[in-house]
Design an enzyme around this catalytic site. Sequence first.
Site, PDB file in Angstrom:
ATOM      1  N   TYR A 211      71.994  -3.085 -82.681  1.00 48.30           N
ATOM      2  CA  TYR A 211      72.015  -4.570 -82.737  1.00 48.30           C
ATOM      3  C   TYR A 211      70.793  -5.050 -81.902  1.00 48.30           C
ATOM      4  O   TYR A 211      70.331  -6.098 -82.421  1.00 48.30           O
ATOM      5  CB  TYR A 211      73.110  -4.793 -81.639  1.00 48.30           C
ATOM      6  CG  TYR A 211      74.337  -5.255 -82.134  1.00 48.30           C
ATOM      7  CD1 TYR A 211      75.140  -4.176 -82.833  1.00 48.30           C
ATOM      8  CD2 TYR A 211      74.962  -6.381 -82.089  1.00 48.30           C
ATOM      9  CE1 TYR A 211      76.238  -4.306 -83.276  1.00 48.30           C
ATOM     10  CE2 TYR A 211      76.320  -6.462 -82.599  1.00 48.30           C
ATOM     11  CZ  TYR A 211      77.016  -5.353 -83.417  1.00 48.30           C
ATOM     12  OH  TYR A 211      78.077  -5.849 -83.908  1.00 48.30           O
TER      13      TYR A 211
ATOM     14  N   LYS B   4      78.095  10.061 -83.499  1.00 49.70           N
ATOM     15  CA  LYS B   4      77.735  10.584 -84.836  1.00 49.70           C
ATOM     16  C   LYS B   4      76.931  11.849 -84.571  1.00 49.70           C
ATOM     17  O   LYS B   4      75.656  11.835 -85.141  1.00 49.70           O
ATOM     18  CB  LYS B   4      77.380   9.637 -85.865  1.00 49.70           C
ATOM     19  CG  LYS B   4      77.056   9.868 -87.176  1.00 49.70           C
ATOM     20  CD  LYS B   4      78.572  10.262 -87.818  1.00 49.70           C
ATOM     21  CE  LYS B   4      78.505  10.906 -89.318  1.00 49.70           C
ATOM     22  NZ  LYS B   4      79.672  11.238 -89.950  1.00 49.70           N
TER      23      LYS B   4
ATOM     24  N   ASP C  35      83.617   8.853 -87.391  1.00 51.35           N
ATOM     25  CA  ASP C  35      84.339   8.794 -88.880  1.00 51.35           C
ATOM     26  C   ASP C  35      85.804   9.369 -88.485  1.00 51.35           C
ATOM     27  O   ASP C  35      86.728   8.972 -88.862  1.00 51.35           O
ATOM     28  CB  ASP C  35      83.674   9.398 -89.934  1.00 51.35           C
ATOM     29  CG  ASP C  35      83.101  10.787 -89.798  1.00 51.35           C
ATOM     30  OD1 ASP C  35      83.070  11.245 -88.549  1.00 51.35           O
ATOM     31  OD2 ASP C  35      82.778  11.676 -90.667  1.00 51.35           O
TER      32      ASP C  35
ATOM     33  N   ASP D 148      81.714  -1.684 -81.812  1.00 47.94           N
ATOM     34  CA  ASP D 148      81.976  -3.184 -82.513  1.00 47.94           C
ATOM     35  C   ASP D 148      83.124  -2.718 -83.539  1.00 47.94           C
ATOM     36  O   ASP D 148      84.300  -3.657 -83.896  1.00 47.94           O
ATOM     37  CB  ASP D 148      80.811  -3.730 -83.289  1.00 47.94           C
ATOM     38  CG  ASP D 148      81.257  -5.030 -84.051  1.00 47.94           C
ATOM     39  OD1 ASP D 148      82.099  -5.863 -83.453  1.00 47.94           O
ATOM     40  OD2 ASP D 148      80.700  -5.100 -85.136  1.00 47.94           O
TER      41      ASP D 148
ATOM     42  N   ASP E 141      87.488  -3.458 -83.326  1.00 45.68           N
ATOM     43  CA  ASP E 141      88.409  -4.568 -84.338  1.00 45.68           C
ATOM     44  C   ASP E 141      89.491  -3.413 -85.041  1.00 45.68           C
ATOM     45  O   ASP E 141      90.613  -4.054 -85.186  1.00 45.68           O
ATOM     46  CB  ASP E 141      87.417  -4.834 -85.370  1.00 45.68           C
ATOM     47  CG  ASP E 141      86.718  -6.315 -85.287  1.00 45.68           C
ATOM     48  OD1 ASP E 141      86.807  -6.742 -84.047  1.00 45.68           O
ATOM     49  OD2 ASP E 141      86.687  -6.913 -86.278  1.00 45.68           O
TER      50      ASP E 141
HETATM   51  C1  IPM Z   1      82.043  -9.007 -81.297  1.00 44.36           C
HETATM   52  C2  IPM Z   1      81.576  -9.775 -82.549  1.00 44.36           C
HETATM   53  C3  IPM Z   1      80.331  -9.848 -82.292  1.00 44.36           C
HETATM   54  C4  IPM Z   1      79.466  -8.654 -82.427  1.00 44.36           C
HETATM   55  C5  IPM Z   1      79.314 -11.112 -83.287  1.00 44.36           C
HETATM   56  C6  IPM Z   1      79.978 -12.171 -83.499  1.00 44.36           C
HETATM   57  C7  IPM Z   1      77.754 -10.851 -83.209  1.00 44.36           C
HETATM   58  O1  IPM Z   1      81.850  -9.245 -83.772  1.00 44.36           O
HETATM   59  O2  IPM Z   1      82.199  -9.412 -80.077  1.00 44.36           O
HETATM   60  O3  IPM Z   1      82.695  -7.936 -81.518  1.00 44.36           O
HETATM   61  O4  IPM Z   1      79.241  -8.003 -83.408  1.00 44.36           O
HETATM   62  O5  IPM Z   1      79.239  -7.895 -81.308  1.00 44.36           O
HETATM   63 MN    MN Z   2      82.988  -7.331 -83.819  1.00 40.60          MN
END
Ligand code: IPM
Ligand code: MN
Length: 370
Positions: A142, A189, A222, A246, A250
């Site tokens: 990032y 990884k 993975d 990240d 999710d």
């Molecule tokens: C998160 C979001 C952020 C990230 C974005 C909005 C920059 O997806 O907080 O996970 O990728 O970190």
């Molecule tokens: Mn995110």
Amino acid sequence: MKKNIALLAGDGIGPEVIDQALKVLGAIEKRFGHSFEYHPGDVGAIAIDNTGSPLPQATLDVCLAADAILFGAIGDPKYDNDPNATVRPEQGLLGLRKAMGLFANIRPVTTYPTLIHLSPLKEEKVTGVDLLILRELTGGIYFGDKGWNKEEGNAYDTCFYKVDEIERISKLAFEYAKIRRNKVTLVDKANVLESSRLWRDTVTKYAAANYPEVELDFMFVDNAAMQLIQFPKQFDVILTSNMFGDILSDEASVLPGSMGLLPSASIGVHTSMFEPIHGSFPQGTGKNIANPMATILSAAMMLESIEMVKEAQVIRQAVKDVLEKGIGTPELAPSIPLGCKEVGDIVTAVVAEGDDFSFNSYLANVSTTA
Ligand code: IPM
Ligand code: MN
């Protein structure tokens, strides 16, 4: 106690869900005799519209002076599909993380028995899932060196980590494991990436020297993506880098059935920040359908961080009681569907009245949404 809280509602449904958390916090102030002073700041698309910058200096100043930051959501579709946009709402969040030194993102994933049927997984796979993802937040791909050479038609992003960046988040991971189920899984990884080999080497040595009593295992990312779906109960604390965290957080966030339930904390060298894990849900903006629970639970995490542990517990219990009564926003397909505001109201009432609260008499005066 008196506390200063920076309030960054952001975009989309951000302001709506933040309003609900504020009502709940109001009930906490009254019940426990605290006083919260709020200091609003613009961030994200709204900040670009108002000032040209996704993270104005005034917002940063407010955050630096606060005891904690409560954050809503950022993002606006008008920026999403334009790869040439030079200013983006997301830069507000990334800039804030960097400027505040928020190097660790903590995302607990727990399940609610009454909502298990909403999980995309079979009930027996997901019942009892209780894991915590610790994502490194201010390094890696990032923030590494990056570039897009338009003439030559190439672009790159560098994943760069230093030993001390890995050690400071490892410490948090092991401390959490000690008060949980004593297990850390490092996800990387390392079969391909040098930076992952650095993580593995650093975490192994750090654990042996400081936390020999905590079980440490390793998993390639993975495989971890697969294991999270097949056997999610095996995980206690997942420790990982920015990008992998990240993606995996999710993935993990849908296990309980709704993203609208999960809070998060970002902590580091300065003031900590608390936010729901969901985004700005532009399609739902202004419709009173957003689930405020993740933000309300983020406020609970915030209270814990400012030594209001009992108060945080009261909020969590209220959320649990409300959900167990079959009350919730429409995406949960609850037996008693209510709007965002009405869900906020009922959690507030439960927090305010404690044991005196009666669902039956409260609900007799509330009209449910279609
Ligand atoms: C998160 C979001 C952020 C990230 C974005 C909005 C920059 O997806 O907080 O996970 O990728 O970190
Ligand atoms: Mn995110």
